[in-house]
Design an enzyme around this catalytic site. Structure first.
Site: not given
Length: 620
Positions: A353, A184, A350
């Site tokens: 990321h 990701s 978060d």
């Protein structure tokens, strides 16, 4: 078949700017646009409904019309409808006859939760999400027909709203391709806001010479090295060739999914080794990527040297003779140099990321390492933090060693707080050993005390602190405050208001229903008065060796470039142009003494400050 293009479509194509290779004749250029769904075709598109089965005379259609159905979509024009593929029915494929060549394929989905676009039997675009998500890929067609379908996402609503096919070359050799195989942190994201999670692989094409290279992102959120090996790497392996580059940016999920403080790297090492060897068998050059860390890393002591199997990557790279792109150390340096701003501007909520701005900056960092502009001065030179360093040897004394101009800062509002007459002062009864490592003292003089009347300046408070700091071997950080919500005091000189400067009134954040009054930071009278004060301050103290630095504090609570005490905060800050103009004024006034911008400044203004020589700082 679309090699029998209608004259109208050919005319539309002739107006498009399409780069041609030497082996392509303009007359043979193929460009097709399909509008899927049952609501008719938009201008410039060929309409295709779920009832249009493939027929060789037409040259396109569905292999099995029972596998598709017309559905509405939430876009406009060609994006107002779509065709949904029923993945539970066999042979759900859209076929288009094409002569041999290289083609750029652009797909826009319907209203899908998540879908993967496949062509020629392998996935091409991974997990497009949301309504009318669009992306492109370039592949060779060698068998006379493109076969395309959707699937492998979240839910069952896999659909295509439009399809564009653009011929790039009459040959079958694609440009060298940079393949991004990651999780990701590198994956492409669709239909999300800039502050949401984004991956750097989506932005890499912004920093790569796309005349020389294609960029293909096969990264998928949540995958481990085993998932990459068993799933998305198949696309790169299918099309990979000599001259291609494979970037392997996985490890975070291998590490965290073991749910232990000391994960076993055995499987990770095995999977990466297999990926490297299979890629090299296709002639690709492989780089292992040390992934960036979390937003909390710059605040750890000691600073982490690497994360997410970083040491294992070095071992694998050495044994398999691959390159390494280190994103961890340079990113950590970036955050250390500008930590508050970079955390706010580049990370998603978060803390792991990156958001759109961070992913774009990371992509630039990848390109800089992949294609460095200049060779390092010394072969094998290790990365450093780029700060001039002096090394001293000292005798062991068992006492703390201070680091002049760095480290902790003590606050003192008067010379008395430095002396032994004060309990916590130097040599005071509290035996405050913090002074053993402190060499900088900060104070917060009030503007109205220093500048009680227009053109009148009382510098005694600063001068007395400078003398005291010099006596004790310290330097002084000057933080002049215009306003304090904590003290509920306005330190703007009254004469400024007497000349016509206005005030703001806003609802208190901490006491809903109550109003709070504070300076109107963009008032022209206020701005000029502050500029005049800054000029006088510089004439008095610029270059004084006893002054460690000047905090740039013209706006906001405590001069910290925010109004967090007020509901609406940012709307009470002056415009970006006014903020930049004030920074220019400070930079012009102070030629010798260091200027520091408090770390609560936001966004572009922070970068602008750095560009004019005003460095970053923290609120103390």
């Amino acid at each position: 078949m679309k090699r029998l293009l209608a004259a109208a479509l050919a005319g539309a194509m002739s107006m498009l700017s399409v780069p041609l290779k030497a082996d392509v004749n303009a007359d043979s250029l193929i460009l097709m646009r399909f509008d899927f769904g049952g609501f008719g075709a938009a201008d410039g598109y060929t309409g295709v409904s779920a009832a249009d089965g493939y027929h060789s005379a037409r040259g396109y259609g569905f292999a099995n019309t029972a596998t598709v159905e017309d559905v509405p979509a939430s876009g406009t024009g060609a994006l107002a409808d779509a065709v949904r593929f029923k993945s539970d029915v066999a042979n759900h494929v859209f076929n288009v006859d094409l002569p041999k060549g290289v083609y750029k394929i652009t797909v826009t989905t319907g209203d899908d939760r998540s879908t993967t676009i496949s062509a020629e039997g392998v996935p091409q675009l991974y997990f497009l999400t949301g309504s009318n998500a669009a992306d492109s890929f370039t592949i060779p067609v060698t068998d006379g027909q493109l076969n395309l379908y959707t699937g492998a996402g979240v839910g069952t609503e896999f659909s295509i709203s439009t399809l564009e096919i653009e011929q790039i070359s009459a040959g079958t050799e694609t440009k060298p391709t940079i393949w991004v195989g990651g999780d990701s942190t590198a994956a492409s994201c669709y239909n999300v806001t800039d502050d949401a999670v984004h991956g750097w692989g989506q932005y890499l094409c912004n920093y790569i010479d796309t005349e020389k290279y294609d960029v293909r992102n096969i990264s998928v959120s949540g995958i481990t090295s085993a998932d990459l090996l068993g799933y998305s790497f198949a696309t790169a392996e299918r099309y990979g060739k000599s001259g291609d580059i494979l970037l392997l940016a996985v490890g975070i999920n291998d590490y965290t999914k073991q749910n232990t403080t000391t994960p076993d790297p055995s499987d990770y090492r095995t999977n990466l080794t297999e990926l490297i060897r299979r890629a090299k068998a296709k002639g690709m050059t492989v780089y292992l990527v040390k992934q960036h860390g979390e937003s909390s890393d710059p605040f750890k002591y000691p600073l982490p040297a690497s994360r997410w199997f970083g040491d294992v990557i070095d071992e694998i790279a050495e044994s398999e003779q691959t390159g390494v792109l280190d994103l961890f150390r340079p990113w950590l340096e970036l955050c250390l140099e500008n930590h508050y701003f970079e955390q706010e501007a580049y990370y998603a909520s978060d803390g792991l990321h990156l958001n759109a701005g961070g992913a774009d900056r990371m992509a630039e960092m990848v390109s800089e390492q992949l294609f460095p502009h200049a060779e390092p001065e010394e072969p094998g030179l290790q990365y450093s933090f780029g700060i001039p360093t002096a090394v001293y040897e000292t005798e062991i004394s068992g006492k703390a060693v201070s680091n002049p101009h760095k480290g902790f800062v003590m606050t003192a509002y008067s010379p008395h707080m430095l002396s032994d007459a004060f309990e916590y002062g130097i040599g005071g009864s509290a035996d405050n050993h913090a002074w053993d490592v402190v060499t900088i003292v900060s104070g917060s003089p009030h503007w109205n005390d220093l500048n009680p009347a227009e053109g009148v300046y009382h510098w005694d408070e600063i001068d007395e602190m400078l003398d005291a700091c010099e006596q004790y071997g310290m330097t002084y950080e000057i933080r002049i405050m215009p306003y304090s919500s904590y003290l509920a005091e306005d330190f703007v000189p009254q004469w400024v208001y007497d000349k016509g400067a206005k005030k703001n009134t806003a609802e208190s954040r901490d006491h809903p229903g109550e109003n709070i009054v504070f300076p109107k930071w963009d008032d022209p009278v206020y701005l000029q008065a502050h500029k005049d004060f800054v000029k006088a301050l510089a004439e008095k103290y610029d270059g004084d060796p006893r002054v460690e630095l000047i905090d740039v504090r013209p706006f906001g609570d405590y001069g910290e470039w925010h109004n967090s005490f007020a509901v609406g905060d940012e709307k009470y800050m002056p415009s970006l142009e006014i903020q930049k103009d004030m920074l220019d004024h400070y930079a012009e006034a102070f030629d010798k003494t260091l200027l520091v911008l408090p770390s609560n400044a936001r966004g572009e203004i922070y970068r602008y400050a750095l560009s004019v020589g005003i460095t970053n700082g923290t609120t103390v």
